[in-house]
Design an enzyme around this catalytic site. Structure first.
Site, PDB file in Angstrom:
ATOM      1  N   GLN A 140     -13.606  12.705  33.343  1.00  0.00           N
ATOM      2  CA  GLN A 140     -13.624  13.272  34.687  1.00  0.00           C
ATOM      3  C   GLN A 140     -12.340  13.989  35.057  1.00  0.00           C
ATOM      4  O   GLN A 140     -12.329  14.827  35.960  1.00  0.00           O
ATOM      5  CB  GLN A 140     -13.897  12.168  35.715  1.00  0.00           C
ATOM      6  CG  GLN A 140     -12.764  11.162  35.868  1.00  0.00           C
ATOM      7  CD  GLN A 140     -13.101  10.025  36.803  1.00  0.00           C
ATOM      8  OE1 GLN A 140     -13.871   9.134  36.469  1.00  0.00           O
ATOM      9  NE2 GLN A 140     -12.514  10.054  37.996  1.00  0.00           N
ATOM     10  N   CYS A 146     -16.181   9.977  39.388  1.00  0.00           N
ATOM     11  CA  CYS A 146     -16.815   8.925  38.583  1.00  0.00           C
ATOM     12  C   CYS A 146     -18.250   8.679  39.027  1.00  0.00           C
ATOM     13  O   CYS A 146     -19.142   8.434  38.208  1.00  0.00           O
ATOM     14  CB  CYS A 146     -16.003   7.640  38.659  1.00  0.00           C
ATOM     15  SG  CYS A 146     -15.776   6.992  40.339  1.00  0.00           S
ATOM     16  N   HIS A 284     -14.886   2.124  41.806  1.00  0.00           N
ATOM     17  CA  HIS A 284     -15.061   2.976  40.628  1.00  0.00           C
ATOM     18  C   HIS A 284     -16.487   2.807  40.126  1.00  0.00           C
ATOM     19  O   HIS A 284     -16.991   1.686  40.030  1.00  0.00           O
ATOM     20  CB  HIS A 284     -14.059   2.564  39.538  1.00  0.00           C
ATOM     21  CG  HIS A 284     -14.060   3.459  38.336  1.00  0.00           C
ATOM     22  ND1 HIS A 284     -13.861   4.817  38.412  1.00  0.00           N
ATOM     23  CD2 HIS A 284     -14.229   3.177  37.010  1.00  0.00           C
ATOM     24  CE1 HIS A 284     -13.899   5.330  37.185  1.00  0.00           C
ATOM     25  NE2 HIS A 284     -14.139   4.364  36.318  1.00  0.00           N
ATOM     26  N   ASN A 308     -17.488   4.411  30.489  1.00  0.00           N
ATOM     27  CA  ASN A 308     -16.596   4.936  31.521  1.00  0.00           C
ATOM     28  C   ASN A 308     -16.557   6.462  31.435  1.00  0.00           C
ATOM     29  O   ASN A 308     -17.135   7.063  30.532  1.00  0.00           O
ATOM     30  CB  ASN A 308     -15.193   4.339  31.331  1.00  0.00           C
ATOM     31  CG  ASN A 308     -14.347   4.412  32.584  1.00  0.00           C
ATOM     32  OD1 ASN A 308     -14.796   4.889  33.632  1.00  0.00           O
ATOM     33  ND2 ASN A 308     -13.121   3.951  32.512  1.00  0.00           N
TER      34      ASN A 308
END
Length: 341
Positions: A140, A146, A284, A308
């Site tokens: 990102q 995110c 997150h 992630n």
């Protein structure tokens, strides 16, 4: 011009003392780390101005001490995961936390019915990334997006389940276009608003036609390029048993976690357990792609597997194992949602 009452020698001594004081006030670097510093900068493509380099080097050395201390304790069996000096090694905790945003969990959960899917049996191991449901790890960058990557990943998995084709969807489409639903581009956003946008918009473009830019721009969505649709979306009940059943029977799930900690920032591998993690603080968004355990199941070394959006050089090639069945660790079951396509 001489200062009245001072001779030239006195003035010289005072200036020398002043300069010495300024010099000693600046933090000095550990020269034994010079080669590691240069190697780290080269590896992650870091370039600084002279002043910035001094500041970043100081932060980097503090993080290096933290990593070495933690890994030494890991070798002594005091924790279950390792840390490393990754691309965030020159960032303070405050700088890292600016990449996140607190999500008002309770307010948003009230807006949608909550379902708890239960079946009589679920497998002990699930990893959708090995079954074609998950696209490669993305990065990102400095954009706080995110939430967009998490939603794109959840839709990708459901589209694969429906069509048998895995297509990378566009987080940039979500960053640029979901402000009317409540998101704020690279400043902040959440998965509920992103899914709401895709449903109301009637589609989401692919990464190929709407590539990622790590900054907010004007909305350029074109219906003829739509690669996915969402008919509805569902929150998972706020407990790990329900989440486990959802992952096993639905596929990858969009989840929120508490990721504010230095240990998360510099995570390398193993089962992540952070004593300071909160299960009611979500800041997150990630993609939950599976679960399992290490060693014997009775040992309690159970984990969730998340994807992630910090690139392949973070964690386990972009993935992390988070402790499972440990009081909803880091809030992984607090804000879980999946789309219907």
């Amino acid at each position: 011009t001489p200062i009245p009452g001072f001779g030239f020698m006195t003035l010289f001594v005072l200036l020398a003392i002043l300069c010495l004081g300024v010099a000693t006030a600046a933090p000095s670097s550990d020269i034994s780390l010079d080669s590691e510093w240069q190697e780290w900068k080269t590896k992650y493509g870091k370039n600084y101005s002279l002043e910035e380099e001094r500041q970043k080097r100081t932060v980097w050395e503090e993080n290096m001490k933290l990593v070495k201390q933690h890994n030494m304790e890991y070798s002594q069996g005091k924790n279950g995961f390792t840390m490393e000096m990754n691309a965030f090694g020159d960032m303070t905790g405050e700088e890292f936390r600016k990449m996140m945003t607190d999500i008002p969990v309770q307010t948003l959960r009230k807006r949608k019915s909550i379902q708890q899917r239960m079946v009589s049996y679920v497998p002990k191991f699930v990893d959708w990334s090995r079954r074609g449901y998950v696209t490669p790890v993305k990065r990102q960058g400095i954009c706080n997006s995110c939430w967009a990557f998490s939603v794109a990943g959840a839709i990708e998995g459901q589209m694969f389940r429906k069509t048998g084709r895995l297509v990378s969807l566009s987080p940039q489409n979500l960053v640029d276009c979901s402000r009317p639903e409540g998101n704020l581009g690279c400043y902040e956003g959440n998965t509920y608003y992103a899914l709401k946008y895709v449903k109301h918009n009637g589609g989401l473009e692919a990464e190929a036609t709407y590539p990622y830019e790590a900054k907010e721009g004007r909305c350029r969505y074109r219906p003829e390029h739509s690669a996915a649709r969402v008919t509805d979306f569902v929150f998972v009940s706020k407990n790990e048993e329900a989440l486990m059943h959802a992952v096993a029977t639905i596929g990858p799930i969009s989840v929120g976690i508490d990721a504010r900690h230095e240990s998360f920032k510099l995570y390398r591998g193993g089962i992540y357990y952070e004593p300071n993690c909160k299960n009611d603080v979500i800041n997150h968004s990630v993609l939950l792609v599976g679960y399992g355990y290490e060693g014997r199941e009775s040992d309690g070394r159970k984990y969730w597997l998340i994807k992630n959006s910090h690139g392949e050089r973070w964690g386990m090639n972009g993935y992390m194992k988070i402790a499972r069945d440990r009081n909803n660790h880091c809030g992984i079951a607090t804000y879980a949602i999946y789309p219907r396509v």
